[in-house]
Design a protein around this motif. Sequence first.
Motif, PDB file in Angstrom:
ATOM      1  N   ASN A 135       2.017 -31.525 116.374  1.00 11.63           N
ATOM      2  CA  ASN A 135       2.117 -30.522 115.306  1.00 11.63           C
ATOM      3  C   ASN A 135       3.558 -30.126 115.000  1.00 11.63           C
ATOM      4  N   ILE A 136       4.507 -31.023 115.235  1.00  7.05           N
ATOM      5  CA  ILE A 136       5.923 -30.648 115.171  1.00  7.05           C
ATOM      6  C   ILE A 136       6.310 -30.108 113.791  1.00  7.05           C
ATOM      7  N   HIS A 137       5.704 -30.629 112.724  1.00  7.06           N
ATOM      8  CA  HIS A 137       6.138 -30.180 111.391  1.00  7.06           C
ATOM      9  C   HIS A 137       5.755 -28.726 111.109  1.00  7.06           C
ATOM     10  N   ASN A 138       4.777 -28.202 111.831  1.00  6.73           N
ATOM     11  CA  ASN A 138       4.418 -26.776 111.669  1.00  6.73           C
ATOM     12  C   ASN A 138       5.082 -25.902 112.720  1.00  6.73           C
ATOM     13  N   LEU A 139       5.803 -26.506 113.616  1.00 10.46           N
ATOM     14  CA  LEU A 139       6.365 -25.752 114.746  1.00 10.46           C
ATOM     15  C   LEU A 139       7.882 -25.857 114.767  1.00 10.46           C
ATOM     16  N   GLN A 140       8.480 -25.734 113.601  1.00 10.55           N
ATOM     17  CA  GLN A 140       9.939 -25.895 113.533  1.00 10.55           C
ATOM     18  C   GLN A 140      10.552 -24.805 112.681  1.00 10.55           C
ATOM     19  N   LEU A 141      11.779 -24.458 113.039  1.00  5.84           N
ATOM     20  CA  LEU A 141      12.489 -23.394 112.327  1.00  5.84           C
ATOM     21  C   LEU A 141      13.988 -23.671 112.387  1.00  5.84           C
ATOM     22  N   LEU A 142      14.621 -23.527 111.241  1.00  6.05           N
ATOM     23  CA  LEU A 142      16.088 -23.634 111.169  1.00  6.05           C
ATOM     24  C   LEU A 142      16.659 -22.234 111.012  1.00  6.05           C
ATOM     25  N   ILE A 143      17.527 -21.846 111.940  1.00  6.29           N
ATOM     26  CA  ILE A 143      18.188 -20.536 111.842  1.00  6.29           C
ATOM     27  C   ILE A 143      19.686 -20.780 111.643  1.00  6.29           C
ATOM     28  N   SER A 144      20.138 -20.570 110.425  1.00 10.38           N
ATOM     29  CA  SER A 144      21.571 -20.737 110.152  1.00 10.38           C
ATOM     30  C   SER A 144      22.320 -19.447 110.476  1.00 10.38           C
ATOM     31  N   PHE A 145      23.618 -19.518 110.631  1.00 15.45           N
ATOM     32  CA  PHE A 145      24.459 -18.366 111.033  1.00 15.45           C
ATOM     33  C   PHE A 145      23.874 -17.685 112.271  1.00 15.45           C
ATOM     34  N   ALA A 146      23.397 -18.514 113.175  1.00 11.08           N
ATOM     35  CA  ALA A 146      22.608 -18.017 114.313  1.00 11.08           C
ATOM     36  C   ALA A 146      23.385 -17.052 115.205  1.00 11.08           C
ATOM     37  N   SER A 147      24.688 -17.272 115.353  1.00 13.47           N
ATOM     38  CA  SER A 147      25.425 -16.432 116.315  1.00 13.47           C
ATOM     39  C   SER A 147      25.465 -14.972 115.871  1.00 13.47           C
ATOM     40  N   THR A 148      25.218 -14.715 114.577  1.00 13.58           N
ATOM     41  CA  THR A 148      25.198 -13.319 114.092  1.00 13.58           C
ATOM     42  C   THR A 148      23.804 -12.693 114.258  1.00 13.58           C
ATOM     43  N   LYS A 149      22.834 -13.484 114.686  1.00 12.73           N
ATOM     44  CA  LYS A 149      21.439 -13.010 114.683  1.00 12.73           C
ATOM     45  C   LYS A 149      20.864 -12.741 116.062  1.00 12.73           C
ATOM     46  N   VAL A 150      21.604 -13.146 117.096  1.00  9.67           N
ATOM     47  CA  VAL A 150      21.186 -12.878 118.482  1.00  9.67           C
ATOM     48  C   VAL A 150      22.354 -12.186 119.167  1.00  9.67           C
ATOM     49  N   ASN A 151      22.127 -11.011 119.715  1.00 11.05           N
ATOM     50  CA  ASN A 151      23.276 -10.282 120.273  1.00 11.05           C
ATOM     51  C   ASN A 151      23.538 -10.650 121.742  1.00 11.05           C
ATOM     52  N   LYS A 152      24.556 -10.040 122.308  1.00 12.97           N
ATOM     53  CA  LYS A 152      24.987 -10.384 123.676  1.00 12.97           C
ATOM     54  C   LYS A 152      23.926 -10.039 124.723  1.00 12.97           C
ATOM     55  N   GLU A 153      23.037  -9.118 124.366  1.00 14.64           N
ATOM     56  CA  GLU A 153      21.949  -8.740 125.292  1.00 14.64           C
ATOM     57  C   GLU A 153      20.707  -9.617 125.072  1.00 14.64           C
ATOM     58  N   SER A 154      20.875 -10.714 124.362  1.00 16.86           N
ATOM     59  CA  SER A 154      19.772 -11.642 124.082  1.00 16.86           C
ATOM     60  C   SER A 154      18.637 -10.976 123.311  1.00 16.86           C
ATOM     61  N   LYS A 155      19.006 -10.165 122.340  1.00 17.78           N
ATOM     62  CA  LYS A 155      18.013  -9.553 121.435  1.00 17.78           C
ATOM     63  C   LYS A 155      18.250 -10.116 120.033  1.00 17.78           C
ATOM     64  N   ILE A 156      17.147 -10.440 119.358  1.00 17.53           N
ATOM     65  CA  ILE A 156      17.276 -10.943 117.986  1.00 17.53           C
ATOM     66  C   ILE A 156      17.449  -9.733 117.076  1.00 17.53           C
ATOM     67  N   ASN A 157      18.628  -9.642 116.434  1.00 16.69           N
ATOM     68  CA  ASN A 157      18.897  -8.439 115.643  1.00 16.69           C
ATOM     69  C   ASN A 157      18.818  -8.689 114.139  1.00 16.69           C
ATOM     70  N   ASP A 158      18.230  -9.804 113.769  1.00 13.85           N
ATOM     71  CA  ASP A 158      17.997 -10.111 112.357  1.00 13.85           C
ATOM     72  C   ASP A 158      16.482 -10.084 112.144  1.00 13.85           C
ATOM     73  N   MET A 159      16.030  -9.186 111.285  1.00 17.75           N
ATOM     74  CA  MET A 159      14.586  -8.954 111.160  1.00 17.75           C
ATOM     75  C   MET A 159      13.843 -10.157 110.576  1.00 17.75           C
ATOM     76  N   THR A 160      14.492 -10.883 109.667  1.00 18.63           N
ATOM     77  CA  THR A 160      13.839 -12.079 109.096  1.00 18.63           C
ATOM     78  C   THR A 160      13.664 -13.136 110.179  1.00 18.63           C
ATOM     79  N   ALA A 161      14.735 -13.379 110.937  1.00 17.32           N
ATOM     80  CA  ALA A 161      14.648 -14.378 112.017  1.00 17.32           C
ATOM     81  C   ALA A 161      13.593 -13.954 113.042  1.00 17.32           C
ATOM     82  N   LEU A 162      13.577 -12.672 113.366  1.00 14.23           N
ATOM     83  CA  LEU A 162      12.602 -12.178 114.358  1.00 14.23           C
ATOM     84  C   LEU A 162      11.170 -12.415 113.871  1.00 14.23           C
TER      85      LEU A 162
END
Length: 183
Positions: A135-162
């Motif tokens: 089922n790989i085609h339904n189980l994939q996601l591209l997150i661009s500008f990723a370093s701005t979306k996950v903080n140093k405490e390993s929390k996803i701080n971008d609501m769309t990505a989350l």
Amino acid sequence: MQSRKKILAICGSTRINSTNHRLIKAIAQLSKDIFDIELYDRLTQLPQFNPDDDNENVSKEVLGFRQLLKKADGVIVCTPEYAHGVPGSLKNAIDWTVGTSEFSQKPTMLITASTDGKYGHQSLLETLHVIEAKNIHNLQLLISFASTKVNKESKINDMTALSEIKKLLERFEQTINEKVKVA
Ligand SMILES: Cc1cc2nc3c(=O)[nH]c(=O)nc-3n(C[C@H](O)[C@H](O)[C@H](O)COP(=O)(O)O)c2cc1C
């Protein structure tokens, strides 16, 4: 109560402060009630793939990697893109599984988390498709500008990505629980 599914997570970046590594930690936290996520962090220990070495004397590292894949109910791959391609150490690891088919019908979730990432993502999707990841085609996601979306405490701080990751995890769980074959 259902027991948690065993998931092997492979990080395509071997960097100490990797965004992808932090993303895997965030995913492990988000899914802790349903998944028991083990990080495979030995990509650099695998020998360079050579079909001539893929025989009864194949390295113990390779056997160990294959065993972890076999035992897992599902696999999560999180990776950056390097030079519009898949990081060599990750592709090398996958190449060691082609002859032995550990990915075949294995529910596999792919996230490319990179500055842009689209070329490496397409390339790895094609590789995972050809080795029959389930089922790989339904189980994939591209997150661009990723370093701005996950903080140093390993929390996803971008609501769309989350939100996209949560939906992806739901589909991943469904695929693991499905008994049918999915291309
Ligand atoms: C050698 C090298 C090549 C890179 N090439 C690309 C690229 O082609 N496309 C891209 O989106 N990012 C590229 N990057 C940037 C990475 O995507 C970015 O640093 C990312 O955060 C790395 O993931 P990590 O933090 O998990 O290590 C490259 C980085 C390195 C070190």
